[in-house]
Design a protein around this motif. Structure first.
Motif, PDB file in Angstrom:
ATOM      1  N   ALA A 301       0.843  -1.193   0.000  1.00 24.11           N
ATOM      2  CA  ALA A 301       0.000   0.000   0.000  1.00 24.11           C
ATOM      3  C   ALA A 301       0.884   1.252   0.000  1.00 24.11           C
ATOM      4  O   ALA A 301       1.881   1.312   0.723  1.00 24.11           O
ATOM      5  N   PRO A 302       0.529   2.268  -0.768  1.00 24.68           N
ATOM      6  CA  PRO A 302       1.374   3.473  -0.846  1.00 24.68           C
ATOM      7  C   PRO A 302       1.640   4.108   0.507  1.00 24.68           C
ATOM      8  O   PRO A 302       2.765   4.562   0.776  1.00 24.68           O
ATOM      9  N   GLU A 303       0.628   4.177   1.394  1.00 30.10           N
ATOM     10  CA  GLU A 303       0.838   4.840   2.674  1.00 30.10           C
ATOM     11  C   GLU A 303       1.794   4.057   3.576  1.00 30.10           C
ATOM     12  O   GLU A 303       2.554   4.643   4.352  1.00 30.10           O
ATOM     13  N   ALA A 304       1.789   2.716   3.461  1.00 30.85           N
ATOM     14  CA  ALA A 304       2.738   1.910   4.231  1.00 30.85           C
ATOM     15  C   ALA A 304       4.136   2.025   3.650  1.00 30.85           C
ATOM     16  O   ALA A 304       5.137   2.066   4.383  1.00 30.85           O
ATOM     17  N   VAL A 305       4.236   2.088   2.332  1.00 28.70           N
ATOM     18  CA  VAL A 305       5.529   2.296   1.680  1.00 28.70           C
ATOM     19  C   VAL A 305       6.140   3.622   2.129  1.00 28.70           C
ATOM     20  O   VAL A 305       7.350   3.711   2.398  1.00 28.70           O
ATOM     21  N   ALA A 306       5.310   4.647   2.234  1.00 27.82           N
ATOM     22  CA  ALA A 306       5.811   5.959   2.651  1.00 27.82           C
ATOM     23  C   ALA A 306       6.421   5.906   4.045  1.00 27.82           C
ATOM     24  O   ALA A 306       7.453   6.557   4.310  1.00 27.82           O
ATOM     25  N   VAL A 307       5.836   5.122   4.935  1.00 29.78           N
ATOM     26  CA  VAL A 307       6.376   4.976   6.292  1.00 29.78           C
ATOM     27  C   VAL A 307       7.767   4.343   6.240  1.00 29.78           C
ATOM     28  O   VAL A 307       8.713   4.804   6.909  1.00 29.78           O
ATOM     29  N   LEU A 308       7.908   3.283   5.462  1.00 22.36           N
ATOM     30  CA  LEU A 308       9.189   2.592   5.378  1.00 22.36           C
ATOM     31  C   LEU A 308      10.249   3.455   4.685  1.00 22.36           C
ATOM     32  O   LEU A 308      11.407   3.489   5.116  1.00 22.36           O
ATOM     33  N   ARG A 309       9.862   4.166   3.654  1.00 24.60           N
ATOM     34  CA  ARG A 309      10.845   4.998   2.945  1.00 24.60           C
ATOM     35  C   ARG A 309      11.308   6.169   3.809  1.00 24.60           C
ATOM     36  O   ARG A 309      12.487   6.555   3.768  1.00 24.60           O
ATOM     37  N   ALA A 310      10.407   6.711   4.613  1.00 26.85           N
ATOM     38  CA  ALA A 310      10.815   7.782   5.528  1.00 26.85           C
ATOM     39  C   ALA A 310      11.812   7.245   6.549  1.00 26.85           C
ATOM     40  O   ALA A 310      12.781   7.942   6.917  1.00 26.85           O
ATOM     41  N   ALA A 311      11.607   6.010   7.009  1.00 27.19           N
ATOM     42  CA  ALA A 311      12.535   5.407   7.972  1.00 27.19           C
ATOM     43  C   ALA A 311      13.885   5.126   7.326  1.00 27.19           C
ATOM     44  O   ALA A 311      14.934   5.302   7.960  1.00 27.19           O
ATOM     45  N   LEU A 312      13.888   4.664   6.079  1.00 27.29           N
ATOM     46  CA  LEU A 312      15.151   4.457   5.366  1.00 27.29           C
ATOM     47  C   LEU A 312      15.959   5.756   5.335  1.00 27.29           C
ATOM     48  O   LEU A 312      17.164   5.757   5.612  1.00 27.29           O
ATOM     49  N   ALA A 313      15.292   6.845   4.993  1.00 27.47           N
ATOM     50  CA  ALA A 313      15.987   8.129   4.907  1.00 27.47           C
ATOM     51  C   ALA A 313      16.492   8.579   6.270  1.00 27.47           C
ATOM     52  O   ALA A 313      17.640   9.030   6.411  1.00 27.47           O
ATOM     53  N   ALA A 314      15.655   8.447   7.297  1.00 29.01           N
ATOM     54  CA  ALA A 314      16.041   8.908   8.632  1.00 29.01           C
ATOM     55  C   ALA A 314      17.208   8.121   9.184  1.00 29.01           C
ATOM     56  O   ALA A 314      18.041   8.664   9.924  1.00 29.01           O
ATOM     57  N   GLU A 315      17.288   6.842   8.852  1.00 31.52           N
ATOM     58  CA  GLU A 315      18.366   5.993   9.360  1.00 31.52           C
ATOM     59  C   GLU A 315      19.550   5.901   8.402  1.00 31.52           C
ATOM     60  O   GLU A 315      20.459   5.100   8.623  1.00 31.52           O
ATOM     61  N   ALA A 316      19.499   6.687   7.319  1.00 29.60           N
ATOM     62  CA  ALA A 316      20.588   6.714   6.331  1.00 29.60           C
ATOM     63  C   ALA A 316      20.864   5.327   5.751  1.00 29.60           C
ATOM     64  O   ALA A 316      22.013   4.962   5.501  1.00 29.60           O
TER      65      ALA A 316
END
Length: 383
Positions: A301-316
């Motif tokens: 789901a796009p909204e769940a993907v957005a959560v994971l991608r934001a975490a990828l960015a925050a954790e470098a």
């Protein structure tokens, strides 16, 4: 919320992962693994611990003081019925069974998330860590969801990851849309009549029908790139006919095959085509089909993907590139029917043995990476 594990945590979790690896249990038999999970989770003081969920499933729940969403993060308990040929010191001690898909590593990641939750609890909503049984045969997620106690952990958001050989170590890939193909196994039984091998015409052999199906069933798959919604594939995995004797023309045969498609609609069409092919090939033989290891398509789901991608960015954690959806199936897709859900692929190394290879082993360096990713997701959603 603190999103990083300590060096001591990583050492402990690596040793725990190795212990799980030495004692693999296949789908439906994960009682010892579940006990090990419960003992490890108890150190992190969850508010509630559900056991025996949908079989041997375990769910740990941490409540925040304020109202908010329920975020579920899922891993798997089961190993595979494959002999491990690798030479790692922690290799399987159970003949013919091994953690060759990395579920031991996924469990270690969630055990790391539990340690983070013990140190800083959610400020709102609920965090649920689900250790799901029987993923490899496709029955576990459905059984967990059907368990009446699942109502206690029904999520508003569901997340998971799978390690992915062929992708650079530590890179993440997650995209909206198709993530894993639908698949199911079919067992075809053909029954005729035995005869003396000197007079085969007096019997009814399944041999010609079996030969035709071995040739024709794979031809039902359209092939092509898995990115094509019309992608489908049929793989013959086992065939057997008659008894091992020279004097008997056979009366029965069995053929196993796996059907695979990008979409559930494609699977329905593939099933119809396979059933029609079996009926045509059987002729005067008696033919029966049974279906096994049923996986629906898994869609992010796009909204769940957005959560994971934001975490990828925050954790470098760097984002990589690989072909999706995976041809391999995943029963995590069943949670996507209940709430926005997404599975992330976490690179296990470009030169790693592939999943289900007999010499595969989960890279321990992914434990802190995966734990940091999920702790960041929980911090973003639950405070």
């Amino acid at each position: 919320m603190q999103t990083r594990l300590s060096k001591s945590d990583v050492i402990d979790l690596t040793a725990w992962r190795h212990a799980l690896h030495r004692a693999p249990e296949v789908s439906g038999e994960e009682a010892g693994t579940a006990r090990a999970v419960v003992a490890e989770l108890a150190k992190s003081r969850p508010d509630r611990l559900l056991t025996g969920l949908g079989g041997h499933g375990v769910a740990a729940i941490w409540d925040g003081p304020d109202p908010g969403p329920t975020v579920l993060i899922r891993c798997e308990l089961d190993a595979l019925p494959i002999l491990e040929t690798g030479t790692v010191a922690h290799r399987s001690q159970v003949p013919g069974k091994a953690h060759l898909c990395g579920h031991d590593g996924h469990m270690a990641i969630l055990a790391g998330v539990a340690r983070g939750l013990a140190r800083q609890r959610p400020k709102r909503g609920r965090a649920v860590l689900l250790f799901q049984p029987a993923e490899e045969d496709g029955s576990g997620a459905a059984a967990v969801i059907a368990d009446p106690r699942f109502a206690e952990i029904r999520p508003d958001l569901a997340l998971s990851l799978h390690n992915y050989p062929g992708l650079a170590l530590g890179q993440g890939v997650v995209r909206p849309g198709p993530a894993n193909c639908a698949s199911r196994g079919v067992k075809i039984r053909l029954t005729g009549r035995t005869a003396h091998a000197a007079q085969p015409e007096t019997g009814l052999s399944p041999g010609p029908a079996l030969a035709r199906l071995i040739d024709r069933l794979p031809a039902l798959g359209r092939g092509g790139p898995v990115t094509d919604p019309a992608f489908s594939l049929v793989t013959v995995t086992h065939a057997r006919m008659g008894e091992p004797a020279f004097g008997i023309a056979p009366a029965e045969a069995e053929l196993w095959a796996t059907l695979r498609s990008q979409t559930d609609a494609g699977m329905a069409a593939l099933i119809d085509a396979a059933e029609a092919e079996v009926a045509q090939a059987a002729g005067d033989l008696q033919a029966s089909l049974s279906w096994h290891d049923i996986f629906t398509a898994c869609t992010n789901a796009p909204e769940a993907v957005a959560v994971l991608r934001a975490a990828l960015a925050a954790e470098a954690i760097p984002e990589g590139e690989t072909e999706v959806p995976m041809r391999a199936s995943e029963d995590f897709g069943r949670f996507g029917a209940l709430a926005p859900a997404a599975m992330l692929l976490l690179g296990a190394g470009e030169d790693s043995p592939r999943l289900h290879n007999s010499d595969y082993d989960f890279p321990d360096s992914l434990i802190p990476v995966g734990a940091a990713l999920f702790l960041r997701c929980l911090a973003d959603q639950l405070g």
